[in-house]
Design a protein around this motif. Structure first.
Motif, PDB file in Angstrom:
ATOM      1  N   ASN A  41       7.396   2.582   5.716  1.00  0.00           N
ATOM      2  CA  ASN A  41       8.665   1.906   5.438  1.00  0.00           C
ATOM      3  C   ASN A  41       8.521   0.842   4.365  1.00  0.00           C
ATOM      4  O   ASN A  41       9.349   0.740   3.452  1.00  0.00           O
ATOM      5  CB  ASN A  41       9.223   1.277   6.717  1.00  0.00           C
ATOM      6  N   TYR A  42       7.470   0.040   4.482  1.00  0.00           N
ATOM      7  CA  TYR A  42       7.274  -1.021   3.495  1.00  0.00           C
ATOM      8  C   TYR A  42       6.805  -0.466   2.155  1.00  0.00           C
ATOM      9  O   TYR A  42       7.124  -1.016   1.101  1.00  0.00           O
ATOM     10  CB  TYR A  42       6.277  -2.048   4.027  1.00  0.00           C
ATOM     11  N   GLU A  43       6.058   0.621   2.205  1.00  0.00           N
ATOM     12  CA  GLU A  43       5.585   1.235   0.963  1.00  0.00           C
ATOM     13  C   GLU A  43       6.738   1.784   0.139  1.00  0.00           C
ATOM     14  O   GLU A  43       6.744   1.714  -1.091  1.00  0.00           O
ATOM     15  CB  GLU A  43       4.590   2.353   1.296  1.00  0.00           C
ATOM     16  N   SER A  74      14.932  -8.055   3.582  1.00  0.00           N
ATOM     17  CA  SER A  74      14.144  -7.284   2.625  1.00  0.00           C
ATOM     18  C   SER A  74      14.396  -7.698   1.189  1.00  0.00           C
ATOM     19  O   SER A  74      13.867  -7.111   0.275  1.00  0.00           O
ATOM     20  CB  SER A  74      14.466  -5.792   2.774  1.00  0.00           C
ATOM     21  N   MET A  79      12.920   0.083   8.586  1.00  0.00           N
ATOM     22  CA  MET A  79      12.276  -1.183   8.947  1.00  0.00           C
ATOM     23  C   MET A  79      13.006  -1.823  10.127  1.00  0.00           C
ATOM     24  O   MET A  79      12.402  -2.323  11.079  1.00  0.00           O
ATOM     25  CB  MET A  79      12.294  -2.148   7.760  1.00  0.00           C
ATOM     26  N   VAL A 114      14.824   0.206   4.151  1.00  0.00           N
ATOM     27  CA  VAL A 114      15.327  -0.925   4.929  1.00  0.00           C
ATOM     28  C   VAL A 114      15.844  -0.483   6.289  1.00  0.00           C
ATOM     29  O   VAL A 114      15.641  -1.160   7.304  1.00  0.00           O
ATOM     30  CB  VAL A 114      16.443  -1.643   4.138  1.00  0.00           C
ATOM     31  N   SER A 160       8.592   9.029   8.390  1.00  0.00           N
ATOM     32  CA  SER A 160       8.701   7.783   9.155  1.00  0.00           C
ATOM     33  C   SER A 160       9.562   7.975  10.400  1.00  0.00           C
ATOM     34  O   SER A 160       9.223   7.480  11.483  1.00  0.00           O
ATOM     35  CB  SER A 160       9.293   6.685   8.263  1.00  0.00           C
ATOM     36  N   ASP A 213       5.591   1.812  10.089  1.00  0.00           N
ATOM     37  CA  ASP A 213       5.816   0.543   9.391  1.00  0.00           C
ATOM     38  C   ASP A 213       5.219   0.572   7.990  1.00  0.00           C
ATOM     39  O   ASP A 213       5.824   0.092   7.021  1.00  0.00           O
ATOM     40  CB  ASP A 213       5.170  -0.598  10.186  1.00  0.00           C
ATOM     41  N   HIS A 214       4.025   1.113   7.883  1.00  0.00           N
ATOM     42  CA  HIS A 214       3.336   1.187   6.582  1.00  0.00           C
ATOM     43  C   HIS A 214       4.161   2.012   5.590  1.00  0.00           C
ATOM     44  O   HIS A 214       4.337   1.610   4.430  1.00  0.00           O
ATOM     45  CB  HIS A 214       1.952   1.804   6.771  1.00  0.00           C
ATOM     46  N   SER A 258      10.092   0.915   0.804  1.00  0.00           N
ATOM     47  CA  SER A 258      11.247   0.000   0.913  1.00  0.00           C
ATOM     48  C   SER A 258      12.433   0.654   1.625  1.00  0.00           C
ATOM     49  O   SER A 258      13.570   0.605   1.151  1.00  0.00           O
ATOM     50  CB  SER A 258      11.678  -0.480  -0.490  1.00  0.00           C
TER      51      SER A 258
END
Length: 724
Positions: free
Chosen positions: A379-381, A420, A388, A385, A348, A376-377, A383
């Motif tokens: 980071n959210y996958e 988050s 993000m 923070v 990332s 972004d994908h 978590s």
């Protein structure tokens, strides 16, 4: 510091000894009291859970501090507090037998879970705490139990000069006098909490001086506690203390290195690899790139020898950060390898770096934001923070770079609202968050809301007091002050601010100095600095355009208006700047360059072409520019109307002049809000001319009077009415 190598292998860590202390006995009695109490209210249940968790996580406190927590106004536990005080006095009066009975009764509490659901569950947090205390008590011989009882008596007696030892086998080794004693579990929890706070939410961590004092206390009781040295290293980084950070890092890895003769060569090599990697990160943090490269070279060598792909990939990630050339290929290689190794955090980060590099190379914005979307994908996958938050900050910066102020503002606000977890427990408050706060302050400043901008900057100061975040708001604060001074024609104070900025941003300092010299009519000095800025290598496209615009302003302001040779040179310079803006998709600066071209066309007596060229640029400036740029755009459009009015019929001429007056009045209103007296005088001068042409005598005299008052307050040798 990268989270994937911040946690070093702890196999060589010296474990801390844990022993029973009078404080822990008092906490056990508090737990027993609650469990045996039958008439508990809902509020008491809630308050006991919070208070007990705080007590078992705290270091060993003296009696006064213990009861201060229990009797706090946050809790309604006065009934239990009073009974605990009585029981402590009773156990000290009755003797060792009561201490033995206490631990027997605690054991009974564990066994009664099937009969009474309100008794202590051995699998709960408090149950585990009590079980560990019982195990420690059962290991004590009678002599040590008597020693514990004597310490408990001294603990309860407020008039006693109470001291306690960390290790019961060494009775004479006293640790403190009515102060805190850190047990093994509490110390580990403290270090973990403070390190996490420093990396994610610095304002929740202890102040630097207090934290360093606490680290010294931890190390005095456990000199071989490597994690405490690492916490000291992070604390030194936040205040930019190079020597302290370096020393703490050395001590940390000295403690992690095995010292016995057992075959632990792999662990030892692993420690050396990550020590070199952390050292490289430290040097990079302070800008010592050559030293960082040498440390990375050693890291890569050790990682290759050991076949440690994770360490090798982390080292390669730092390589593209430290290199000035071939960044794209290095980032792409790092991304591919990180993906194959499943290193989501590094992947990332590489995508964010790739997006930034693509933007600086002038690639299509769609490719830039596509890379950020992929990051972004991830980071959210997973978590992540911190990343993000970094994504929002990068989007904020990129939209501002492309000249889309509204989008930049929205991304900054999304970052500030980003959450988050429930109740904002996992909010990331690093430099990226600080940058978002400062972006909002900058936009408010550009809109003339100086008081609100100061409030937002004040929040940034309070929330981010330490480096590197404080450099962000410090620079913004200085630039805001410079803008106010330069617009009010306070040249000496503005020059002083411009020189102070050099410690924060040397390039920006040069731009501001050139502006001051130009305003003071030191044209040769201003032109020298502007040419230096234009000749700088490895500078971003934005700075190249700003340098060319500055040279254009100086040339147009330092020679006679309408000089054909000077105007021709300016047109060539501005066309070059326009070409750079288009190639790098800098739409707002493309509009600004066009505005400067319009002014040069007016100097060359080409009013029709100037009026045709100004309209498209005017829309972009009004849509995305600050109030000062909007005012300048209104003035420029009015000048185009005035220049074309002289070539029209009488009725058409008056209509165009009335339109010019309308735009000049808009500019006047904006400039008054900004307190920009330099441009305000030019506006009043042009208004007076227009009013004179349309025979509006009273309005003309009023504008002339306002001009005279301003000129007396802020005298100027020359008015550059023909400049943008």
């Amino acid at each position: 510091m990268n989270k994937e190598f911040a946690n070093i292998d702890g196999s060589a860590k010296k474990t801390q000894k844990e022993s029973l202390t009078p404080y822990k006995v008092a906490v056990l009695m508090f737990i027993k009291l609650y469990c045996n109490e039958t008439n508990k209210t809902v509020i008491e249940r809630r308050d006991f859970c919070v208070a007990s968790l705080k007590l078992i996580q705290s270091p060993d406190l003296n009696k006064k501090s213990l009861f201060k927590i229990i009797d706090s106004s946050d809790f309604i536990l006065q009934r239990l507090s009073h009974q605990l005080s009585i029981d402590l006095e009773f156990i000290c009066t009755e003797g060792v037998k009561e201490l033995l009975d206490l631990f027997d009764s605690l054991g009974v509490l564990m066994k009664s879970i099937t009969e009474d659901s309100e008794k202590l569950n051995k699998h709960s947090v408090l149950g585990l705490y009590v079980r560990r205390a019982i195990m420690l008590f059962e290991k004590l011989n009678f002599y040590k139990i008597v020693s514990l009882f004597e310490d408990l008596q001294a603990y309860v007696d407020e008039n006693s000069d109470y001291t306690i030892s960390m290790d019961r086998s060494e009775k004479d080794q006293t640790l403190f006098n009515n102060d805190n004693e850190w047990g093994g579990r509490q110390a580990e929890l403290l270090v973990a909490q403070q390190a996490h706070a420093l990396l994610t939410d610095e304002h929740k961590a202890l102040p630097p001086a207090e934290l360093q004092s606490l680290v010294k206390d931890l190390l005095s009781s456990s000199p071989y506690y490597a994690e405490a040295h690492y916490l000291s290293y992070l604390n030194c980084l936040r205040v930019n203390e190079y020597c302290g950070a370096l020393e703490s890092l050395y001590h940390c890895f000295d403690r992690l290195t095995p010292v016995d003769n057992r075959p632990v060569s792999e662990d030892k090599l692993r420690t050396f690899r990550y020590a070199a990697l952390n050292l490289a990160a430290l040097h990079a943090q302070f800008g010592y790139k050559e030293l960082a490269r040498l440390a990375l070279k050693e890291t890569i060598m050790l990682a290759q020898e050991a076949g440690d792909n994770i360490c090798l990939q982390l080292a390669h990630s730092w390589v593209y950060y430290l290199m000035d050339k071939n960044k794209s290929s290095l980032i792409a290689r790092s991304m591919a390898k990180a993906n194959s190794l499943g290193m989501a955090h590094t992947s990332s980060l590489a995508l964010i770096a790739a997006a930034h590099d693509l933007a600086m190379e002038g690639q299509e914005p769609v490719n830039v934001f596509e890379a950020l979307m992929r990051s972004d994908h991830l980071n959210y996958e997973h978590s992540m923070v911190d990343l993000m938050s970094m994504i929002y900050a990068e989007k904020t910066a990129l939209w501002a770079y492309y000249g889309k102020t509204e989008m930049s503002s929205i991304c900054a606000q999304l970052l500030l609202l980003f959450n988050s977890g429930e109740k904002k427990q996992l909010m990331f408050n690093g430099p990226s968050t600080c940058q978002a706060v400062v972006t909002i302050a900058n936009i408010l400043h550009e809109m003339g809301e100086y008081a609100l901008a100061n409030v937002v900057l004040g929040h940034a100061k309070e929330r981010f007091p330490n480096k590197p975040s404080n450099r962000i708001w410090s620079l913004s604060e200085q630039l805001h002050e410079f803008d106010k001074l330069i617009r009010n024609e306070k040249w000496s104070a503005a020059e002083e601010i411009a020189m102070q900025i050099s410690s924060l941003d040397e390039t920006e300092s040069k731009f501001r100095l050139a502006e001051v010299y130009f305003a003071r009519h030191s044209f040769s000095e201003a032109l020298r600095i502007a040419y230096e800025l234009e000749a700088m290598e490895d500078t971003i496209a934005l700075h190249k355009i700003r340098a060319k615009l500055l040279i254009n302003q100086i040339k147009c302001g330092s020679v006679a208006a309408g000089n054909p040779q000077s105007a021709t040179n300016c047109i060539l310079l501005l066309n070059n700047a326009l070409d750079i803006a288009k190639k790098n998709h800098l739409s707002y600066y493309e509009a600004l360059v066009n505005m400067h071209i319009v002014n040069v066309q007016l100097l060359l007596q080409m009013p029709f072409q100037a009026l045709k060229n100004v309209k498209d640029s005017l829309i972009k400036v009004l849509a995305h520019g600050g109030l000062y740029d909007q005012a300048r755009a209104h003035i420029t459009y009015a000048k185009c109307l005035i220049a074309n009015a002289t070539r029209q019929k009488d009725e058409d001429e008056k209509d165009m002049l009335h339109d010019a007056i309308k735009y000049l009045l808009k500019a006047k209103k904006l400039l008054q809000k900004l307190d920009a007296n330099n441009k305000l005088k030019i506006t009043l001068y042009l208004l007076s001319v227009c009013y004179h042409e349309v025979n509006m005598t009273e309005e003309r005299n009023n504008c002339a009077f306002q001009f005279k008052v301003l000129d007396q307050q802020f005298p100027t040798e020359k008015i550059h009415a023909f400049l943008f």
